[in-house]
Design an enzyme around this catalytic site. Structure first.
Site, PDB file in Angstrom:
ATOM      1  N   HIS A  10       0.833  -1.210   0.000  1.00  0.00           N
ATOM      2  CA  HIS A  10       0.000   0.000   0.000  1.00  0.00           C
ATOM      3  C   HIS A  10       0.873   1.268   0.000  1.00  0.00           C
ATOM      4  CE1 HIS A  10      -3.323  -2.755   0.562  1.00  0.00           C
ATOM      5  NE2 HIS A  10      -2.589  -3.342   1.491  1.00  0.00           N
ATOM      6  N   GLU A  24      -2.268   0.324   7.754  1.00  0.00           N
ATOM      7  CA  GLU A  24      -1.398  -0.735   7.241  1.00  0.00           C
ATOM      8  C   GLU A  24      -0.181  -0.170   6.516  1.00  0.00           C
ATOM      9  OE1 GLU A  24      -1.598  -4.716   4.354  1.00  0.00           O
ATOM     10  OE2 GLU A  24      -3.370  -3.435   4.605  1.00  0.00           O
ATOM     11  N   HIS A  79       2.640  -7.176   4.347  1.00  0.00           N
ATOM     12  CA  HIS A  79       1.284  -6.686   4.562  1.00  0.00           C
ATOM     13  C   HIS A  79       0.838  -6.944   6.002  1.00  0.00           C
ATOM     14  CE1 HIS A  79      -0.001  -5.732   0.369  1.00  0.00           C
ATOM     15  NE2 HIS A  79       1.068  -6.479   0.113  1.00  0.00           N
ATOM     16  N   GLU A 141       1.639 -11.785   5.806  1.00  0.00           N
ATOM     17  CA  GLU A 141       0.537 -11.071   6.463  1.00  0.00           C
ATOM     18  C   GLU A 141       0.808 -11.123   7.964  1.00  0.00           C
ATOM     19  OE1 GLU A 141      -1.924  -9.329   5.351  1.00  0.00           O
ATOM     20  OE2 GLU A 141      -2.469 -10.001   3.332  1.00  0.00           O
TER      21      GLU A 141
END
Length: 226
Positions: A10, A24, A79, A141
């Protein structure tokens, strides 16, 4: 020279998942920079390139194209999860070679051992950054931003450093990286190390912008706060 491409998920107009006072995009960048710092400071024969070093918008196509053009040896995408779960999981693209699966196994297991997250498993997914990279690619993640148990840990700088160590130890084991011998620099027969400073700023963002330009030119960069 081993080339590691680190992709903080992101950024810019895309904050990623948002909850519990966290975004995030900020955590992934913080974690990626810590991984970069440890690798450059402690390991030999390694080059690092990042898809972004500041809070900027970078398209998925740009991320994979940059890694492919650089001929990276591994693509690591970072992430933070969401969906009210808890723990750590990793992803690779389906129908990849044995090397990618080996890298996932090593990195995943090492991170779990380092931080003690609940193990949600090693998975496969049709993510752009996994599908369109020419080198082995692993996506991690790291906890759930919308679960208080995980978000509290992600707010702790010490935990972020520990999580970064888990990624680094996994990369080092998977890629066969050799640690620097810091004692060599204290030997009378050792060669001196020369460092060049290319800027000094009161505003950290200006320092990060210059650092990004240097990274894109192929230099290893460390920002030091004095």
């Amino acid at each position: 020279m081993v080339k590691v491409f680190i992709d903080p998920g992101h950024g810019g107009v895309d904050p990623g998942a948002v909850a519990n006072g966290l975004q995030e995009k900020e955590i992934t960048l913080q974690l990626a920079k810590e991984i970069q710092k440890i690798l450059l400071n402690e390991y030999e024969n390694i080059a690092i390139k990042m898809s972004r070093t500041t809070d900027q918008t970078v398209s998925l196509n740009s991320r994979t194209a940059l890694a492919n053009h650089w001929n990276a040896d591994i693509f690591l995408s970072i992430h933070i999860n969401a969906g009210k779960g808890t723990g750590f999981e990793s992803y690779i693209y389906s129908n990849v070679g044995k090397m990618t699966k080996k890298y996932q196994d090593i990195i995943h297991n090492t991170i779990i051992k380092q931080v003690g997250f609940k193990d949600r498993g090693k998975k496969q997914a049709d993510f752009h950054v996994l599908r369109n990279t020419k080198m082995p690619a692993v996506l991690t993640e790291n906890g759930f931003i919308d679960t208080l148990q995980d978000s509290d840990r992600l707010k702790d700088p010490e935990f972020i450093r520990k999580l970064a160590r888990g990624h680094v130890f996994g990369l080092a084991k998977a890629l066969g990286l050799k640690k620097k011998d810091h004692n060599v620099t204290n030997s009378p027969s050792s060669q001196p190390l020369y460092k060049v400073q290319i800027g000094a700023f009161k505003n950290r963002k200006n320092a990060e912008l210059l650092a990004e330009q240097a990274v894109q030119s192929g230099y290893n960069v460390i920002i030091i706060e004095e």
